[in-house]
Write a protein that holds these residues in place. Structure first.
Motif, PDB file in Angstrom:
ATOM      1  N   LYS A   1      41.003  46.217  17.154  1.00 61.97           N
ATOM      2  CA  LYS A   1      39.639  46.068  17.576  1.00 61.97           C
ATOM      3  C   LYS A   1      39.492  45.677  18.838  1.00 61.97           C
ATOM      4  O   LYS A   1      38.101  45.310  19.285  1.00 61.97           O
ATOM      5  CB  LYS A   1      38.932  45.642  16.019  1.00 61.97           C
ATOM      6  N   ASP A   2      40.380  44.846  19.154  1.00 69.63           N
ATOM      7  CA  ASP A   2      40.216  43.945  20.760  1.00 69.63           C
ATOM      8  C   ASP A   2      41.226  43.895  21.537  1.00 69.63           C
ATOM      9  O   ASP A   2      42.179  44.768  21.067  1.00 69.63           O
ATOM     10  CB  ASP A   2      39.561  42.228  19.843  1.00 69.63           C
ATOM     11  N   ILE A   3      41.157  43.512  22.701  1.00 67.31           N
ATOM     12  CA  ILE A   3      42.091  43.510  23.714  1.00 67.31           C
ATOM     13  C   ILE A   3      43.559  42.783  22.999  1.00 67.31           C
ATOM     14  O   ILE A   3      43.729  42.204  22.351  1.00 67.31           O
ATOM     15  CB  ILE A   3      41.795  42.089  24.929  1.00 67.31           C
ATOM     16  N   GLN A   4      44.353  43.413  23.158  1.00 62.42           N
ATOM     17  CA  GLN A   4      46.047  43.360  23.048  1.00 62.42           C
ATOM     18  C   GLN A   4      47.106  42.822  23.827  1.00 62.42           C
ATOM     19  O   GLN A   4      46.706  43.907  25.047  1.00 62.42           O
ATOM     20  CB  GLN A   4      46.265  44.125  22.166  1.00 62.42           C
ATOM     21  N   TRP A   5      47.219  42.041  24.090  1.00 67.26           N
ATOM     22  CA  TRP A   5      48.508  41.534  25.236  1.00 67.26           C
ATOM     23  C   TRP A   5      49.636  42.253  24.561  1.00 67.26           C
ATOM     24  O   TRP A   5      50.448  41.875  23.107  1.00 67.26           O
ATOM     25  CB  TRP A   5      48.421  40.379  25.584  1.00 67.26           C
ATOM     26  N   SER A   6      50.000  43.483  25.311  1.00 66.72           N
ATOM     27  CA  SER A   6      51.842  43.350  24.681  1.00 66.72           C
ATOM     28  C   SER A   6      52.890  42.803  25.155  1.00 66.72           C
ATOM     29  O   SER A   6      52.585  41.369  25.385  1.00 66.72           O
ATOM     30  CB  SER A   6      52.100  44.406  25.918  1.00 66.72           C
ATOM     31  N   LYS A   7      53.758  42.878  24.320  1.00 70.63           N
ATOM     32  CA  LYS A   7      55.191  42.235  24.991  1.00 70.63           C
ATOM     33  C   LYS A   7      55.886  42.446  25.688  1.00 70.63           C
ATOM     34  O   LYS A   7      55.268  43.876  26.467  1.00 70.63           O
ATOM     35  CB  LYS A   7      56.300  42.149  23.325  1.00 70.63           C
ATOM     36  N   GLU A   8      56.566  41.051  26.481  1.00 67.79           N
ATOM     37  CA  GLU A   8      56.950  41.343  27.783  1.00 67.79           C
ATOM     38  C   GLU A   8      58.143  42.790  28.036  1.00 67.79           C
ATOM     39  O   GLU A   8      58.721  42.983  26.694  1.00 67.79           O
ATOM     40  CB  GLU A   8      58.019  40.605  27.914  1.00 67.79           C
ATOM     41  N   TYR A   9      57.800  43.412  28.795  1.00 73.93           N
ATOM     42  CA  TYR A   9      58.133  45.060  29.569  1.00 73.93           C
ATOM     43  C   TYR A   9      58.869  45.241  30.981  1.00 73.93           C
ATOM     44  O   TYR A   9      58.153  44.496  31.492  1.00 73.93           O
ATOM     45  CB  TYR A   9      58.013  46.321  28.462  1.00 73.93           C
ATOM     46  N   ILE A  10      59.487  46.167  30.616  1.00 73.05           N
ATOM     47  CA  ILE A  10      59.832  46.759  31.995  1.00 73.05           C
ATOM     48  C   ILE A  10      58.751  47.790  32.381  1.00 73.05           C
ATOM     49  O   ILE A  10      59.124  48.727  32.125  1.00 73.05           O
ATOM     50  CB  ILE A  10      61.232  47.603  32.206  1.00 73.05           C
ATOM     51  N   PHE A  11      58.001  47.430  33.711  1.00 69.58           N
ATOM     52  CA  PHE A  11      57.339  49.059  34.336  1.00 69.58           C
ATOM     53  C   PHE A  11      57.973  50.152  34.935  1.00 69.58           C
ATOM     54  O   PHE A  11      58.524  49.522  35.317  1.00 69.58           O
ATOM     55  CB  PHE A  11      56.015  47.807  35.752  1.00 69.58           C
TER      56      PHE A  11
END
Length: 625
Positions: free
Chosen positions: A170-180
């Motif tokens: 329902k709101d903004i989520q910050w992802s876990k660190e990953y490789i672009f």
């Protein structure tokens, strides 16, 4: 007695040495304590600064996501309009360079990407109907497509981390660190679903390496050997300042192999503030905070030697300066009385010739201070007295010269009156034109000489003024004919006289002289003609009213050399005028035989008087009185 003084000196030195040693020891202990508190406070400041800096990075991203959500839901922004969308997103990315790319995807598999690849702007467009292919666009700086290339790529936004994480949130989520996928750099993505249940997701990418650079700058404010780590959810190391270099396409997790010091610090107990690692003591400080769905920890590790090394260095400097201070104290005691007495004795021969300055000794409260003040006072009293006497002598000399000058001027004036009288009596009785002209010259020269005697009597204070109240305007108008006769026909005289009377108190004869002097000077300044303006007016000053007379001309004015001398005394010039008058009288009398016998004796005597007047004027001018 000498041995006693020497022992006192050494006793004082020993007391100072004991005091300094005690101060140094206590200072080291207290400094260690306060230095540790200073580090803790500084770490708290750095942590707050880093937390604020992290918020400054994430807040604009979150605000921008909400803005995009509003624009898409209101149908203002459409990702199918590629170039328009490019310009909008590029403006945001240029303002916040740490944003490397922005992604968009919908439930059908359509995808959009704008990427800042080290200053080169790229677009990736994925159409749902284009199986296993994407189109890469090269963009200009204003978002226009300047080149297209279609490449094979099975990219599907619905399979990405950022898409699935925000799909059911329902709101903004910050992802876990990953490789672009595009730059191969580790980073995090903030994603948000646009318009509820639309399955349209937008994500904004931030590279982790930018956070590491920011963390390195914070390290410089603490200590060169400080180590800082930024952890996400307790085990993902997303930024650090360690000896391990950051590798592309790799995200570190907390383990004992790569980060042994950090591993021990986090596993030594919740309240552990000190740890020992490889025989070295470290201070530990951990700050935690939350941002949306992620928890962050900033771990600061400072070696114990960072404090003790600085303190030992400070202790060395303090010891050095303490020894230096002891040496100067020894010198101070040995010279406490000798140097002041030497200074006083050196200045004693100057008593009576100048003021004796002993301020630095006079401030003391012992015998040296009393002696210094007494000598200074005596020197001042003597100078005030061998000074008062000098002023009395100068006053007497001046009075003597003034009386002599006044007496000589009066005698000179009497002789000039006699010469003028004879010339006036002789003028009607001669028919020779040359003789008449000569007598005119004598009479005019005599009048100028009498005027000059009045000038000198002004200075000596013997001229008597007849002061009375009269109208300034009337005096000027009564002199109108005299003024016009004294000027040339080429000079136009303008009178700007007030209609109302201007009562003033003055000597009419002296005023006549002053005004005519101004008129004649103006005449000399306008050899080719011009305008002479005589004006009266009323001026107010300090709640009082004054009558003002101004005389102005359109002449050439004065040169710089004359301007420098306008306020100088006029004694030499007066004596020169006397000399010129005597020469005229002598020339006229010698050429008029019938006057020569009468005037000769007066001229000889007036010559002696001229010499006397000139000598007295010269003395006044050059300060010999």
């Amino acid at each position: 007695m000498a041995k006693f003084i020497l022992s006192i000196k050494w006793l004082f030195v020993m007391v100072i040495f004991v005091l300094v040693t005690g101060i140094l020891t206590s200072n080291y202990i207290f400094s260690y304590h306060f230095y540790k508190k200073f580090f803790d406070h500084h770490i708290d400041t750095v942590s707050a600064l880093f937390q604020k800096g992290t918020e400054n990075i994430t807040k604009p991203v979150e605000v921008f996501l909400y803005n995009v959500e509003a624009l898409v839901c209101c149908r203002v922004l459409d990702f199918n309009e590629v170039e328009k969308t490019n310009r909008f997103l590029m403006d945001f990315m240029k303002k916040y360079p740490y944003v490397t790319s922005i992604n968009y995807g919908d439930g059908n598999g359509n995808g959009y990407l704008i990427l800042n690849d080290r200053g080169r702007w790229l677009n990736r467009i994925k159409k749902a109907g284009d199986i296993e292919h994407v189109v890469w666009n090269t963009l200009s700086n204003d978002g226009k497509i300047i080149k297209k290339i279609r490449v094979k790529d099975n990219y599907d936004p619905r399979k990405t981390v950022w898409y699935n994480q925000a799909l059911h949130s329902k709101d903004i989520q910050w992802s876990k660190e990953y490789i672009f996928r595009t730059t191969k750099d580790p980073g995090v993505t903030a994603s948000l679903e646009l318009c509820r249940n639309s399955k349209e997701i937008i994500g904004i990418d931030i590279m982790i390496k930018d956070l590491s650079v920011f963390l390195s700058k914070l390290k410089e404010t603490l200590h060169p050997e400080t180590k800082l780590y930024l952890l996400s959810n307790g085990d993902h190391i997303i930024a650090y300042t360690d000896e391990i270099p950051t590798e592309q396409s790799k995200i570190y997790t907390l383990d004992e192999k790569n980060f042994p010091l950090l591993f021990k610090a986090l596993n030594s107990g919740v309240n552990a503030s000190n740890i020992t690692f490889n025989n070295q003591k470290w201070f530990v400080n951990i700050k935690k905070w939350e941002n949306k769905n992620r928890q962050y920890s900033l771990v600061v590790l400072i070696p114990h030697v960072a404090i003790t090394k600085s303190l030992r260095l400070h202790l060395f400097y303090q010891s050095f300066f303490s020894l230096l201070l002891t040496f100067f104290v020894f010198l101070y005691i040995s010279r406490r009385y000798i140097e002041p007495l030497i200074d006083i004795s050196k200045q004693m021969p100057e008593i009576g010739f100048k003021k004796i300055h002993l301020e630095k000794h006079a401030q003391r409260t012992d015998e040296i201070g009393y002696l210094s003040r007494a000598i200074s006072d005596v020197s001042v009293q003597i100078l005030k007295a061998k000074e008062i006497e000098r002023k009395i002598q100068e006053s007497n000399h001046f009075e003597s010269v003034r009386r002599s000058l006044g007496e000589a001027v009066h005698r000179f004036k009497d002789i000039i009156n006699v010469i003028q009288g004879f010339a006036t009596l002789a003028q009607p009785k001669v028919s020779n034109e040359f003789a008449k002209n000569a007598l005119d010259q004598i009479i005019n020269a005599s009048k100028r000489a009498i005027y000059l005697t009045k000038e000198i009597l002004n200075v000596t204070g013997e001229r008597k003024y007849e002061m009375k109240i009269t109208d300034l305007n009337s005096i000027i108008l009564s002199m109108k004919t005299k003024i016009e006769v004294s000027t040339e026909d080429s000079i136009k005289i303008v009178y700007e006289i007030l209609d109302t009377p201007l009562p003033v108190k003055l000597d009419i004869e002296a005023f006549d002289e002053v005004l005519m002097n101004l008129i004649l000077n103006a005449k000399d300044a306008m050899p080719e003609g011009g305008t002479l303006t005589i004006k009266t007016k009323i001026a107010s000053f300090l709640d009082k009213q004054f009558a003002v007379l101004s005389v102005s001309d359109t002449g050439v004015g004065m040169d710089e050399e004359t301007i420098k001398k306008i306020f100088e005394p006029f004694f030499p010039s007066l004596s020169i005028h006397f000399y010129n008058l005597l020469k005229i009288l002598d020339f006229v009398s010698k050429n008029c035989k019938f006057l020569y016998n009468r005037l000769d004796n007066y001229l000889i005597f007036s010559g002696f008087l001229y010499f006397e007047v000139f000598l007295l004027c010269y003395m006044l001018w050059h300060g010999y009185f």
